[in-house]
Design a protein around this motif. Structure first.
Motif, PDB file in Angstrom:
ATOM      1  N   ASP A 107       0.810  -1.215   0.000  1.00 30.14           N
ATOM      2  CA  ASP A 107       0.000   0.000   0.000  1.00 30.14           C
ATOM      3  C   ASP A 107       0.846   1.269   0.000  1.00 30.14           C
ATOM      4  N   THR A 108       1.903   1.308   0.832  1.00 31.61           N
ATOM      5  CA  THR A 108       2.735   2.519   0.857  1.00 31.61           C
ATOM      6  C   THR A 108       3.442   2.713  -0.477  1.00 31.61           C
ATOM      7  N   THR A 109       3.810   1.603  -1.123  1.00 28.75           N
ATOM      8  CA  THR A 109       4.447   1.699  -2.439  1.00 28.75           C
ATOM      9  C   THR A 109       3.494   2.338  -3.445  1.00 28.75           C
ATOM     10  N   ALA A 110       2.239   1.913  -3.423  1.00 25.03           N
ATOM     11  CA  ALA A 110       1.242   2.487  -4.340  1.00 25.03           C
ATOM     12  C   ALA A 110       0.982   3.954  -4.020  1.00 25.03           C
ATOM     13  N   GLN A 111       0.882   4.278  -2.742  1.00 25.24           N
ATOM     14  CA  GLN A 111       0.610   5.666  -2.355  1.00 25.24           C
ATOM     15  C   GLN A 111       1.739   6.597  -2.787  1.00 25.24           C
ATOM     16  N   ASP A 112       2.975   6.169  -2.567  1.00 19.35           N
ATOM     17  CA  ASP A 112       4.111   7.005  -2.960  1.00 19.35           C
ATOM     18  C   ASP A 112       4.205   7.147  -4.475  1.00 19.35           C
ATOM     19  N   ALA A 113       3.936   6.055  -5.190  1.00 21.28           N
ATOM     20  CA  ALA A 113       3.979   6.122  -6.651  1.00 21.28           C
ATOM     21  C   ALA A 113       2.911   7.064  -7.180  1.00 21.28           C
ATOM     22  N   MET A 114       1.723   7.018  -6.581  1.00 17.58           N
ATOM     23  CA  MET A 114       0.646   7.918  -7.005  1.00 17.58           C
ATOM     24  C   MET A 114       1.039   9.378  -6.784  1.00 17.58           C
ATOM     25  N   LYS A 115       1.627   9.658  -5.631  1.00 14.87           N
ATOM     26  CA  LYS A 115       2.058  11.032  -5.346  1.00 14.87           C
ATOM     27  C   LYS A 115       3.146  11.467  -6.328  1.00 14.87           C
ATOM     28  N   ALA A 116       4.055  10.553  -6.642  1.00 10.05           N
ATOM     29  CA  ALA A 116       5.136  10.889  -7.573  1.00 10.05           C
ATOM     30  C   ALA A 116       4.582  11.200  -8.961  1.00 10.05           C
ATOM     31  N   ILE A 117       3.613  10.429  -9.402  1.00 10.39           N
ATOM     32  CA  ILE A 117       3.009  10.662 -10.718  1.00 10.39           C
ATOM     33  C   ILE A 117       2.297  12.017 -10.738  1.00 10.39           C
ATOM     34  N   LYS A 118       1.653  12.342  -9.634  1.00 15.23           N
ATOM     35  CA  LYS A 118       0.996  13.650  -9.537  1.00 15.23           C
ATOM     36  C   LYS A 118       2.023  14.770  -9.671  1.00 15.23           C
ATOM     37  N   VAL A 119       3.170  14.629  -9.013  1.00 12.66           N
ATOM     38  CA  VAL A 119       4.228  15.638  -9.111  1.00 12.66           C
ATOM     39  C   VAL A 119       4.790  15.688 -10.532  1.00 12.66           C
ATOM     40  N   PHE A 120       4.901  14.528 -11.155  1.00 10.27           N
ATOM     41  CA  PHE A 120       5.406  14.480 -12.529  1.00 10.27           C
ATOM     42  C   PHE A 120       4.539  15.329 -13.454  1.00 10.27           C
ATOM     43  N   PHE A 121       3.229  15.202 -13.332  1.00 10.47           N
ATOM     44  CA  PHE A 121       2.351  15.972 -14.211  1.00 10.47           C
ATOM     45  C   PHE A 121       2.383  17.459 -13.886  1.00 10.47           C
ATOM     46  N   HIS A 122       2.776  17.786 -12.673  1.00  9.13           N
ATOM     47  CA  HIS A 122       2.964  19.202 -12.361  1.00  9.13           C
ATOM     48  C   HIS A 122       4.215  19.713 -13.063  1.00  9.13           C
ATOM     49  N   LYS A 123       5.266  18.875 -13.097  1.00  7.77           N
ATOM     50  CA  LYS A 123       6.504  19.273 -13.771  1.00  7.77           C
ATOM     51  C   LYS A 123       6.362  19.282 -15.286  1.00  7.77           C
ATOM     52  N   PHE A 124       5.583  18.327 -15.810  1.00  6.80           N
ATOM     53  CA  PHE A 124       5.400  18.188 -17.254  1.00  6.80           C
ATOM     54  C   PHE A 124       3.922  18.432 -17.581  1.00  6.80           C
ATOM     55  N   TYR A 180      -0.699  -8.641   0.455  1.00  3.04           N
ATOM     56  CA  TYR A 180      -1.722  -9.377  -0.289  1.00  3.04           C
ATOM     57  C   TYR A 180      -1.139 -10.643  -0.902  1.00  3.04           C
ATOM     58  N   GLU A 181      -1.936 -11.686  -0.913  1.00  2.00           N
ATOM     59  CA  GLU A 181      -1.564 -12.939  -1.567  1.00  2.00           C
ATOM     60  C   GLU A 181      -1.984 -12.938  -3.028  1.00  2.00           C
ATOM     61  N   ASP A 182      -2.929 -12.070  -3.364  1.00  2.00           N
ATOM     62  CA  ASP A 182      -3.578 -12.118  -4.669  1.00  2.00           C
ATOM     63  C   ASP A 182      -3.987 -10.696  -5.051  1.00  2.00           C
ATOM     64  N   VAL A 183      -3.937 -10.374  -6.341  1.00  2.00           N
ATOM     65  CA  VAL A 183      -4.367  -9.045  -6.794  1.00  2.00           C
ATOM     66  C   VAL A 183      -5.710  -9.108  -7.532  1.00  2.00           C
ATOM     67  N   LYS A 184      -6.443 -10.187  -7.308  1.00  2.00           N
ATOM     68  CA  LYS A 184      -7.707 -10.383  -8.014  1.00  2.00           C
ATOM     69  C   LYS A 184      -8.652  -9.199  -7.840  1.00  2.00           C
ATOM     70  N   ASP A 185      -8.866  -8.759  -6.597  1.00  2.00           N
ATOM     71  CA  ASP A 185      -9.830  -7.689  -6.344  1.00  2.00           C
ATOM     72  C   ASP A 185      -9.424  -6.390  -7.032  1.00  2.00           C
ATOM     73  N   PHE A 186      -8.134  -6.090  -7.024  1.00  2.00           N
ATOM     74  CA  PHE A 186      -7.655  -4.866  -7.671  1.00  2.00           C
ATOM     75  C   PHE A 186      -7.836  -4.951  -9.190  1.00  2.00           C
ATOM     76  N   ILE A 244      -2.508  -2.463  -7.857  1.00  2.00           N
ATOM     77  CA  ILE A 244      -2.796  -1.761  -6.605  1.00  2.00           C
ATOM     78  C   ILE A 244      -2.715  -0.255  -6.822  1.00  2.00           C
ATOM     79  N   LEU A 245      -1.710   0.192  -7.560  1.00  2.00           N
ATOM     80  CA  LEU A 245      -1.549   1.622  -7.859  1.00  2.00           C
ATOM     81  C   LEU A 245      -2.709   2.157  -8.681  1.00  2.00           C
ATOM     82  N   VAL A 246      -3.041   1.479  -9.769  1.00  2.00           N
ATOM     83  CA  VAL A 246      -4.100   1.974 -10.658  1.00  2.00           C
ATOM     84  C   VAL A 246      -5.440   1.992  -9.940  1.00  2.00           C
ATOM     85  N   SER A 247      -5.734   0.957  -9.160  1.00  2.00           N
ATOM     86  CA  SER A 247      -6.975   0.925  -8.392  1.00  2.00           C
ATOM     87  C   SER A 247      -7.025   2.083  -7.406  1.00  2.00           C
TER      88      SER A 247
END
Length: 479
Positions: free
Chosen positions: A135-152, A373-379, A174-177
């Motif tokens: 979850d923290t990996t997805a949250q940080d990646a989402m924030k980074a992508i948001k910053v990227f679009f601010h830069k570009f 998570y054992e499975d990414v089915k729900d995401f 997990i990130l896209v969901s």
């Protein structure tokens, strides 16, 4: 009219350049005598105080392209610089460590954003003692992508395709969901047009249980051991042939013992686990198996062995030793060149990163990463059914780490109707007739693609096939 139009184009182009972070622009790069016409940027995307992901942005050869491809390598704990320099980036290393253009680079079809994720991987940085999990990996990646679009900001209307490899089978869904659920990034979620992952880990159980079937079918152990296994783990041979035996979740001590012996024999056989028909390079990695990503089921093997065997009879740690010079490295892979290159001070200066010892995979991250998570089915179902975003999962047919059999089992169990039965797909050849590229099966908006003659890193082993699959996917056209 023509002169006026040309002037307007020049003005538009200059405005686009002005919106980009000029401090991050790569003006020169060691190993390249003449910089390419397309631009590259490298720097940091801050996600919190003293916490940032390193990014490397490669502009499309057509700067007007409206495709943005975001790429993650897996691990967990491995750097996306591996993807940039050894898989789908604009340059590859030659025999003498020189850089040469990659004709199958994915930036022929779109802009590419490589993210070193999670925090602590590669040049990314953050607090050393923070827990890092799915979850923290997805949250940080989402924030980074948001910053990227601010830069570009000029890419704010681009079509986004989130891609990756291996443990990115967890990272990406997990990130896209998460992006779809966060109102503050609705401007990003509305632009996501597809998810594409190579040799993904999707379900911990299916990956390790399918490995037994895959290995038997490929002759990696014999019928005597197979019959012993199914007598311990299955009700009957028919159940075994149907793929319904449970090896990992069984309550049978005999089944666990036989299963462990088979898995151990595969992992210590000297085979290249990422491409079983290719030799190990360098040779000294054959038995050490320096770093075997998610599929080794490290914790599982340790737990079972400790429970049923004396510790002094089998030193499992020998499977996961590190190379003193290169740190944690994928087994049978020669990572010395990329390690040498990204640790050159002139390279680190050119790409605007903090001076540090770069490693292809982070041992602390891999050791301490919490797999929630054992499975990414729900995401994945959230992406496919609620968002109607197409997903393509492609597999090299010679991969032992995340084998295609387990991937197809997982897709079959999602309960999504099959719209096109399994068939061959063909790869066009510029100098002759098309050749069989592999197999494909479509479940509504979900596609399974098998790539002939490839291992875990399909863009490395079959770059033309990987580029062709991407081209069809970006155009929303079937293989």
């Amino acid at each position: 009219m023509f002169a006026l139009g040309a002037t307007m184009l020049l003005l538009v182009a200059s405005e686009i350049v002005a919106t980009r972070p000029q401090a991050d622009k790569i003006l020169s790069l060691p190993g390249i005598s003449t910089m390419p016409a397309f631009e590259m940027y490298s720097g940091y995307l801050e996600v919190a105080a003293q916490k940032a992901l390193h990014y490397w942005f490669v502009e499309c050869e057509d700067p007007a392209s409206q495709n943005l491809i975001i790429w993650f390598n897996g691990g967990p704990g491995c750097s996306s610089m591996e993807g940039l320099f050894t898989e789908n980036g604009p340059y590859r290393f030659g025999e003498h460590r020189e850089l040469y253009p990659n004709p199958s680079s994915w930036n022929t079809l779109g802009h590419i954003l490589y993210l070193e994720s999670p925090v602590g991987v590669g040049f990314s940085y953050g607090p050393e003692h923070d827990e890092i999990n799915d979850d923290t990996t997805a949250q940080d990646a989402m924030k980074a992508i948001k910053v990227f679009f601010h830069k570009f900001s000029e890419l704010g209307q681009a079509d986004i395709f989130v891609t990756g490899e291996s443990y990115a089978g967890f990272y990406v869904p997990i990130l896209v969901s998460l992006i779809f659920k966060e109102p503050e990034v609705s401007h990003i979620s509305s632009r996501i047009k597809g998810v594409m992952i190579g040799n993904p880990l999707l379900n911990q159980n299916k990956n390790v249980e399918s490995l037994v079937y895959y290995s038997y079918y490929h002759g990696l152990f014999g019928k005597e051991k197979w019959l012993e296994l199914i007598s311990q783990c299955c009700k009957c041979e028919e159940e075994a042939l149907a793929g319904d035996c449970k090896f990992r979740d069984t309550k049978s001590e005999g089944c666990l013992i036989t299963f462990i012996h088979i898995v151990h024999s595969i992992y210590t056989s000297g085979l290249n686990l990422y491409n079983m028909y290719q030799d190990c390079t360098p040779p000294n990695s054959i038995m050490s198996m320096q770093f075997h990503r998610e599929s080794t089921e490290t914790a599982l093997l340790r737990m079972i062995w400790k429970k049923y065997f004396r510790e002094d009879k089998f030193d499992l740690a020998k499977l996961f030793t590190t190379n003193n010079n290169l740190g944690l490295s994928p087994p049978c892979s020669n990572t010395s060149t990329i390690h040498w290159y990204l640790n050159r001070q002139d390279v680190q200066d050119a790409i605007h990163v903090r001076s540090k010892e770069w490693e292809i995979c982070s041992q602390p991250i891999n050791d301490n990463f919490v797999k929630e998570y054992e499975d990414v089915k729900d995401f994945m179902l959230d992406i496919l059914q609620k968002r109607d975003v197409p997903v393509l999962l492609y597999f090299g047919d010679m991969d032992l780490a995340c084998n295609h059999l387990g991937g197809e089992w997982w897709m079959d169990d999602l309960g999504i109707p099959i719209t096109f039965s399994r068939r061959r797909w063909y790869l066009p050849k510029p100098d002759g007739p098309s050749q069989i590229g592999g197999a494909v099966k479509v479940y509504n908006r979900l596609t399974f693609a098998l790539v002939k003659g490839a291992g875990h890193m399909v863009p490395t082993d079959q770059p033309e096939a990987a580029l062709y699959i991407l081209k069809r996917f970006l155009s929303d056209e079937p293989l």
